[in-house]
Design an enzyme around this catalytic site. Structure first.
Site, PDB file in Angstrom:
ATOM      1  N   HIS A 143      -3.138   6.982   2.381  1.00 37.63           N
ATOM      2  CA  HIS A 143      -3.594   5.702   1.837  1.00 37.63           C
ATOM      3  C   HIS A 143      -5.017   5.446   2.342  1.00 37.63           C
ATOM      4  CE1 HIS A 143      -4.091   1.616   0.874  1.00 37.63           C
ATOM      5  NE2 HIS A 143      -3.850   1.152   2.087  1.00 37.63           N
ATOM      6  N   ASN A 182     -10.243  -0.292   0.031  1.00 35.08           N
ATOM      7  CA  ASN A 182      -8.784  -0.181   0.032  1.00 35.08           C
ATOM      8  C   ASN A 182      -8.262  -0.785  -1.274  1.00 35.08           C
ATOM      9  OD1 ASN A 182      -6.043  -0.494   0.433  1.00 35.08           O
ATOM     10  ND2 ASN A 182      -6.223  -1.318   2.508  1.00 35.08           N
ATOM     11  N   CYS A 211       0.817  -1.225   0.000  1.00 32.27           N
ATOM     12  CA  CYS A 211       0.000   0.000   0.000  1.00 32.27           C
ATOM     13  C   CYS A 211       0.851   1.274   0.000  1.00 32.27           C
ATOM     14  CB  CYS A 211      -0.963  -0.012   1.181  1.00 32.27           C
ATOM     15  SG  CYS A 211      -1.995  -1.487   1.216  1.00 32.27           S
TER      16      CYS A 211
HETATM   17  N1  ACO Z   1     -18.646  -8.305   9.567  1.00 35.66           N
HETATM   18  C1  ACO Z   1     -19.166  -8.541  10.773  1.00 35.66           C
HETATM   19  N2  ACO Z   1     -18.403  -8.848  11.852  1.00 35.66           N
HETATM   20  C2  ACO Z   1     -17.076  -8.906  11.665  1.00 35.66           C
HETATM   21  C3  ACO Z   1     -16.469  -8.671  10.429  1.00 35.66           C
HETATM   22  C4  ACO Z   1     -17.320  -8.367   9.347  1.00 35.66           C
HETATM   23  N3  ACO Z   1     -16.837  -8.108   8.109  1.00 35.66           N
HETATM   24  N4  ACO Z   1     -15.137  -8.802  10.560  1.00 35.66           N
HETATM   25  C5  ACO Z   1     -14.891  -9.112  11.842  1.00 35.66           C
HETATM   26  N5  ACO Z   1     -16.074  -9.176  12.523  1.00 35.66           N
HETATM   27  C6  ACO Z   1     -16.296  -9.457  13.932  1.00 35.66           C
HETATM   28  C7  ACO Z   1     -15.221 -10.364  14.516  1.00 35.66           C
HETATM   29  O1  ACO Z   1     -15.504 -11.707  14.259  1.00 35.66           O
HETATM   30  C8  ACO Z   1     -15.314 -10.020  15.982  1.00 35.66           C
HETATM   31  O2  ACO Z   1     -16.398 -10.702  16.546  1.00 35.66           O
HETATM   32  P1  ACO Z   1     -16.296 -11.293  18.016  1.00 35.66           P
HETATM   33  O3  ACO Z   1     -16.134 -10.102  18.917  1.00 35.66           O
HETATM   34  O4  ACO Z   1     -17.609 -11.980  18.177  1.00 35.66           O
HETATM   35  O5  ACO Z   1     -15.109 -12.193  18.019  1.00 35.66           O
HETATM   36  C9  ACO Z   1     -15.650  -8.546  15.972  1.00 35.66           C
HETATM   37  O6  ACO Z   1     -16.190  -8.259  14.674  1.00 35.66           O
HETATM   38  C10 ACO Z   1     -14.452  -7.672  16.228  1.00 35.66           C
HETATM   39  O7  ACO Z   1     -13.393  -8.093  15.385  1.00 35.66           O
HETATM   40  P2  ACO Z   1     -12.040  -7.338  15.355  1.00 35.66           P
HETATM   41  O8  ACO Z   1     -11.127  -7.948  14.353  1.00 35.66           O
HETATM   42  O9  ACO Z   1     -11.548  -7.176  16.750  1.00 35.66           O
HETATM   43  O10 ACO Z   1     -12.549  -5.918  14.826  1.00 35.66           O
HETATM   44  P3  ACO Z   1     -11.809  -4.557  14.800  1.00 35.66           P
HETATM   45  O11 ACO Z   1     -12.590  -3.572  15.564  1.00 35.66           O
HETATM   46  O12 ACO Z   1     -10.352  -4.692  15.094  1.00 35.66           O
HETATM   47  O13 ACO Z   1     -11.965  -4.166  13.271  1.00 35.66           O
HETATM   48  C11 ACO Z   1     -10.628  -4.018  11.302  1.00 35.66           C
HETATM   49  C12 ACO Z   1     -11.326  -4.946  12.278  1.00 35.66           C
HETATM   50  C13 ACO Z   1     -11.683  -3.173  10.589  1.00 35.66           C
HETATM   51  C14 ACO Z   1      -9.873  -4.865  10.274  1.00 35.66           C
HETATM   52  C15 ACO Z   1      -9.692  -3.127  12.100  1.00 35.66           C
HETATM   53  O14 ACO Z   1      -8.813  -3.868  12.908  1.00 35.66           O
HETATM   54  C16 ACO Z   1      -8.888  -2.251  11.231  1.00 35.66           C
HETATM   55  O15 ACO Z   1      -9.401  -1.332  10.654  1.00 35.66           O
HETATM   56  N6  ACO Z   1      -7.570  -2.503  11.114  1.00 35.66           N
HETATM   57  C17 ACO Z   1      -6.728  -1.772  10.229  1.00 35.66           C
HETATM   58  C18 ACO Z   1      -6.415  -2.686   9.157  1.00 35.66           C
HETATM   59  C19 ACO Z   1      -6.578  -2.090   7.797  1.00 35.66           C
HETATM   60  O16 ACO Z   1      -7.196  -1.091   7.541  1.00 35.66           O
HETATM   61  N7  ACO Z   1      -5.971  -2.800   6.938  1.00 35.66           N
HETATM   62  C20 ACO Z   1      -5.995  -2.462   5.571  1.00 35.66           C
HETATM   63  C21 ACO Z   1      -4.881  -3.146   4.924  1.00 35.66           C
HETATM   64  S1  ACO Z   1      -3.400  -2.584   5.546  1.00 35.66           S
HETATM   65  C22 ACO Z   1      -3.149  -1.212   4.878  1.00 35.66           C
HETATM   66  O17 ACO Z   1      -3.672  -0.916   3.847  1.00 35.66           O
HETATM   67  C23 ACO Z   1      -2.209  -0.399   5.562  1.00 35.66           C
END
Ligand code: ACO
Length: 325
Positions: A252, A282, A119
């Site tokens: 990004h 993304n 990215c």
């Molecule tokens: N729909 C519904 N529920 C979901 C989904 C979904 N798509 N994905 C995860 N969940 C659930 C999980 O199963 C979990 O449930 P549980 O509590 O019953 O176990 C709950 O949601 C929380 O999951 P987490 O992974 O803890 O959610 P989080 O709040 O961390 O959000 C996310 C996840 C959006 C990926 C977040 O961590 C984030 O934004 N991270 C940054 C990563 C990013 O943007 N990466 C892009 C690529 S890297 C880059 O480009 C730099």
């Protein structure tokens, strides 16, 4: 030798198939994977993304974006003397997407190569093109970010497959007597390889390991916010400027919460934050040039504006490019 390099044209391209969160939720439900528009919007800010048709490649998307950038710059493909493509989803293991794209443009002879910094690929590519122009190795470069991330998504993993989309963005970067790119700041730290990777590779004609994207979302989130602030501050310091000189922040486009946190750390009002992640998801190396072109064409970004472009991604890699548009 040129003193500066400057963006003289921007272009982008999105494949026609657009999936809203609701469309994606229906598609995933068919395989027993549950998600919702509400969850995706609240955690990421994403409302929709585009997916390329199965027979459309990364170089196809990049070619369309490149044609649009050339037209905006008032140039022909034959004027170009350097092509750099930032991508992690190239058409082939080799040759590079840049070579394939060069042939689609109907030109030959100029150097063409890919940059793989996930990215952060576009800010890496722009920095390399700027350096080559300043040393006289090139005078009119096409710098393209293009991705078909839909090909490497694990659609059984709802925590990652809802985040990404396909698309391409491009700029023409030309030698100039007036400042365009003002400063760059690039970094990598390979010890974080495990938190965001596609661990498969090709060996003996077979894919060895898993060829789909793996991510520890929370670890990525924490790392991203910190490095985006430090890279922006380092680029500003190199140009003897401050955060108050920034007209537009184009980070990004991974996640609205990471982007807003970065703007806050840089003490920028959210009105100065360019947001296209809501409509594109993304798109990895394509996200910054896509956001740039969208905002140039909508009239938001104007000639003379000071832009801070910032990438962060797998590697881990990160970096910033400060420029006068
Ligand atoms: N729909 C519904 N529920 C979901 C989904 C979904 N798509 N994905 C995860 N969940 C659930 C999980 O199963 C979990 O449930 P549980 O509590 O019953 O176990 C709950 O949601 C929380 O999951 P987490 O992974 O803890 O959610 P989080 O709040 O961390 O959000 C996310 C996840 C959006 C990926 C977040 O961590 C984030 O934004 N991270 C940054 C990563 C990013 O943007 N990466 C892009 C690529 S890297 C880059 O480009 C730099």
């Amino acid at each position: 030798m040129a003193t500066y390099s400057r963006i003289t044209g921007t272009g982008s391209y999105l494949p026609p198939q657009r999936l809203t969160n609701a469309d994606l939720a229906i598609r995933l439900a068919a395989t027993g994977v549950e998600t919702s528009d509400e969850w995706i919007v609240e955690r990421t800010g994403i409302h929709a993304r585009h997916f390329a048709a199965p027979d459309v490649s990364c170089s196809d998307l990049g070619f369309e974006a490149a044609k649009n950038a050339l037209q905006a710059a008032g140039l022909q493909a034959s004027d170009i003397d350097l092509i750099i493509v930032a991508t992690s989803t190239p058409d082939m293991v080799f040759p590079s997407a840049a070579c394939i794209l060069q042939s689609k443009l109907g030109i030959a002879g100029c150097p063409a190569f890919d940059i793989q910094a996930v990215c952060s690929g576009f800010v890496y590519a722009l920095t390399v093109a700027d350096a080559m122009i300043k040393t006289g190795a090139a005078s009119k470069a096409l710098v393209i970010g293009t991705e078909v991330f839909s090909r490497i998504l694990d659609f059984s993993d709802r925590a990652t497959c809802v985040l990404f989309g396909d698309g391409a963005g491009a700029v023409v970067l030309e030698a100039s007597d007036t400042p365009g790119i003002l400063a760059s700041d690039l970094h990598a730290d390979g010890k974080h390889v495990g938190i965001l990777c596609v661990p498969g590779h090709v060996s003996g004609g077979k894919v060895i390991g898993d060829p789909l994207l793996k991510m520890d979302g929370q670890a990525v989130f924490k790392l991203a916010v910190g490095v985006l602030e430090s890279a922006a501050r380092a680029a500003l310091a190199k140009a003897n400027m401050t955060d108050q000189d920034i007209d537009w922040l184009i980070p990004h486009q991974a996640n609205i919460r990471i982007m807003q946190s970065t703007a806050k750390k840089l003490k920028l009002p959210l009105e100065k934050l360019i947001v296209t992640v809501d409509q594109h998801g993304n798109t990895s190396a394509a996200s910054i040039p896509l956001a740039l072109d969208t905002s140039v064409r909508s009239g938001k970004i104007k000639k003379g504006d000071t832009l801070m472009l910032e990438g962060v991604g797998g590697g881990f890699t990160w970096g910033a490019v400060l420029l006068n548009y």
